[in-house]
Scaffold this active site. Structure first.
Site, short mmCIF file in Angstrom:
data_model
loop_
_atom_site.label_atom_id
_atom_site.label_comp_id
_atom_site.label_asym_id
_atom_site.label_seq_id
_atom_site.Cartn_x
_atom_site.Cartn_y
_atom_site.Cartn_z
N GLU A 173 33.58 115.14 -71.48
CA GLU A 173 32.84 116.39 -71.27
C GLU A 173 32.57 116.64 -69.78
OE1 GLU A 173 29.44 116.37 -73.95
OE2 GLU A 173 30.73 116.90 -75.63
N GLU A 362 35.82 115.14 -80.89
CA GLU A 362 34.45 115.01 -81.38
C GLU A 362 34.13 116.23 -82.22
OE1 GLU A 362 31.16 114.23 -78.75
OE2 GLU A 362 32.40 113.00 -77.43
C1 BG6 Z 1 28.74 114.85 -77.05
C2 BG6 Z 1 28.90 113.51 -76.39
O1 BG6 Z 1 28.12 115.71 -76.16
O2 BG6 Z 1 27.90 114.96 -78.14
C3 BG6 Z 1 28.52 112.32 -77.25
O3 BG6 Z 1 30.19 113.33 -75.87
C4 BG6 Z 1 27.29 112.66 -78.04
O4 BG6 Z 1 28.34 111.20 -76.43
C5 BG6 Z 1 27.60 113.84 -78.94
O5 BG6 Z 1 26.77 111.59 -78.77
C6 BG6 Z 1 26.46 114.24 -79.86
O6 BG6 Z 1 25.28 114.43 -79.12
P1 BG6 Z 1 23.96 113.64 -79.52
O7 BG6 Z 1 22.97 113.96 -78.48
O8 BG6 Z 1 23.58 114.14 -80.87
O9 BG6 Z 1 24.31 112.21 -79.54
#
Ligand code: BG6
Length: 467
Positions: A173, A362
């Site tokens: 990111e 993701e």
């Molecule tokens: C993304 C990141 O922004 O979102 C991850 O690359 C992160 O590292 C994921 O865990 C979800 O966000 P969060 O704050 O719910 O863990």
């Protein structure tokens, strides 16, 4: 439904070293910027003192339990697992001349374990962390010297794992540094725009140098960038809102433009001029940037809106970004707006723009889970979220978009990045640990575990549209 997914589509999940491994000082590991944020990205910077502890210190103890976890991923049929290498296991302070052999050996064992089951690693070089030592001694990515330290680290791991790892990502990111400068580029949170963009420039050059190094060292490898897919729609069809949304989307597409095209896009010149941003960009930098990524990867959790109307410009913090809420969408328990169609839209937009293969690295739903008296966890809400998003991936493939694979976020529960909570669960596999750190760390299959196994087994044919 018949499968819309290509035969060699990569199916799996994604985690990050600092959110799963724990063992934060084992075998010579140095402190990272993540270790200095025990409460998560928005919890402030707390340099460690002797005797303190935080939830990430143990996380889910993947460092010691990875054989069990990889076996569970294999049981679901994963063909790909995305994780990151903790830079500080390899170069504990960041500026050493030689790497830490114990850190290198750990990832070698991990990749060997994955190979046993035919699971291909997709490895992020830097996922929301860098050596804390580099921030203290050099000012993080604010210093040009950090480019050289990163290149040395990248070359070291490419050489070591060139036979084991064929898919790589540079910075997780990369576009979020504008919103979380310490996490992204190791700068104080109150840094000026000029300072942040100069650090980003150094990081973009470092990313391109890593791409070059990967091409030199692993000719049959592929390396991509990684963007936070922060797509915004105009809040209304007023031309002012449309223009505002274009501007906001360019804030993050800028990174992809540089990494995929090899030069700064024209629209940034005006932005820099009007915002008093002056960058030092050398001819060597321009030359380095020309080495572009092989594919584009991104995260996608939600979409948002944008408006030029100040009276309605109440942005809600979600993920790392702030976005104006969309009145047509429901939200998760953490206020992230759920928009499966947005994933199809984004895939098409990115493919039109870059004409390079895409990888969704993701996507997932953070939710509270309930363990029933019989030990089952019936996470139908997670199944629905993932099903609906994957149906739209299929639609985009049908639209002609080239999609390499899909790794859902957090296939096993882990520590959340923004708020360092265990109770914000993403997994198909439940981990017995609560926000205070109590629990046995035992693993347990959720209902979604069997659902995802069937999706993979049928190459997406078991997905249900219209649900
Ligand atoms: C993304 C990141 O922004 O979102 C991850 O690359 C992160 O590292 C994921 O865990 C979800 O966000 P969060 O704050 O719910 O863990």
């Amino acid at each position: 439904m018949t499968s819309k997914f290509p035969q060699h589509f990569l199916w799996g999940g994604a985690v990050a070293a600092n959110q799963v491994e724990g063992a934060y000082q084992a075998h010579g590991k140095g402190l990272s910027t993540s270790d200095a944020q025990p409460q998560g990205i928005f919890g402030g910077i707390t340099p460690r003192v002797a005797g303190d502890s935080g939830i990430k210190d143990v996380a889910i103890d993947f460092y010691h339990r990875y054989p069990e976890d990889i076996a569970l991923f294999a049981e679901m049929g994963f063909t790909c697992l995305r994780t990151s290498i903790a830079w500080t296991r390899i170069f504990p302070q960041g500026d050493e001349d030689t790497p830490n052999e114990e850190g290198l050996a750990f990832y070698q064992r991990l990749f060997d374990e994955m190979a046993k089951y035919g699971i291909q690693p997709l490895i992020t070089l830097s996922h929301y962390e860098m050596p804390y030592g580099l921030t203290q001694k050099y000012g993080g990515w604010g210093s040009r010297q950090t480019i050289g330290f990163f290149e040395r680290y990248a070359r070291t791991v490419f050489e070591r794992y060139k036979h084991q790892v064929k898919h790589w990502l540079t910075f997780n990111e990369i576009n979020m540094s504008l919103h979380a400068p310490f996490t992204g580029v190791g700068l104080p949170e109150d840094s000026s725009k000029s300072e942040i963009y100069q650090a980003i420039h150094h990081q973009l050059v470092a990313s391109a140098k890593a791409v070059k190094a990967c091409h030199d060292i692993i000719p049959d490898g592929k390396i991509g960038n990684m963007l936070l897919g922060g797509i915004v729609y105009p809040l209304s069809c007023r031309p002012e809102d449309v223009l505002a949304s274009q501007r906001q989307n360019r804030d993050w597409l800028f990174f992809g433009d540089v990494q995929a095209r090899g030069y700064y896009p024209a629209y940034m010149q005006r932005y820099f001029r009007e915002n008093g941003v002056q960058l030092e960009i050398t001819d060597d930098d321009r030359q380095a940037l020309r080495e572009t990524v092989d594919f584009i990867s991104f995260s996608y959790y939600m979409s948002g809106c944008s408006t030029a109307d100040q009276a309605h410009n109440h942005s809600a913090r979600a993920n790392i970004l702030k976005m104006v809420p969309n009145p047509h969408l429901a939200s998760s328990q953490w206020g992230w707006q759920i928009d499966p169609l947005g994933l199809r839209y984004l895939l098409n937009e990115l493919y039109d723009r870059y004409q390079k293969p895409l990888f969704i690295v993701e996507n997932g739903l953070g939710a509270k889970d309930q363990v029933e008296a019989d030990g089952s966890i019936n996470d139908d809400y997670r199944i629905r979220y993932l099903n609906d998003h994957l149906v739209q991936v299929g639609e985009a493939i049908d639209d002609g978009v080239e999609v390499m694979g899909y790794t859902s976020w957090g296939p096993i529960d882990l520590v959340s990045a923004s708020t360092a909570e265990m109770s914000k669960r993403y997994g198909f596999i439940y981990v017995d640990r609560d926000d205070s750190g109590a629990g046995s760390l035992a693993r347990r299959r959720k209902k979604s575990f069997y659902w995802y196994r069937d999706v993979i087994r049928s190459n997406g044919a078991s997905l249900t549209s219209g649900g």
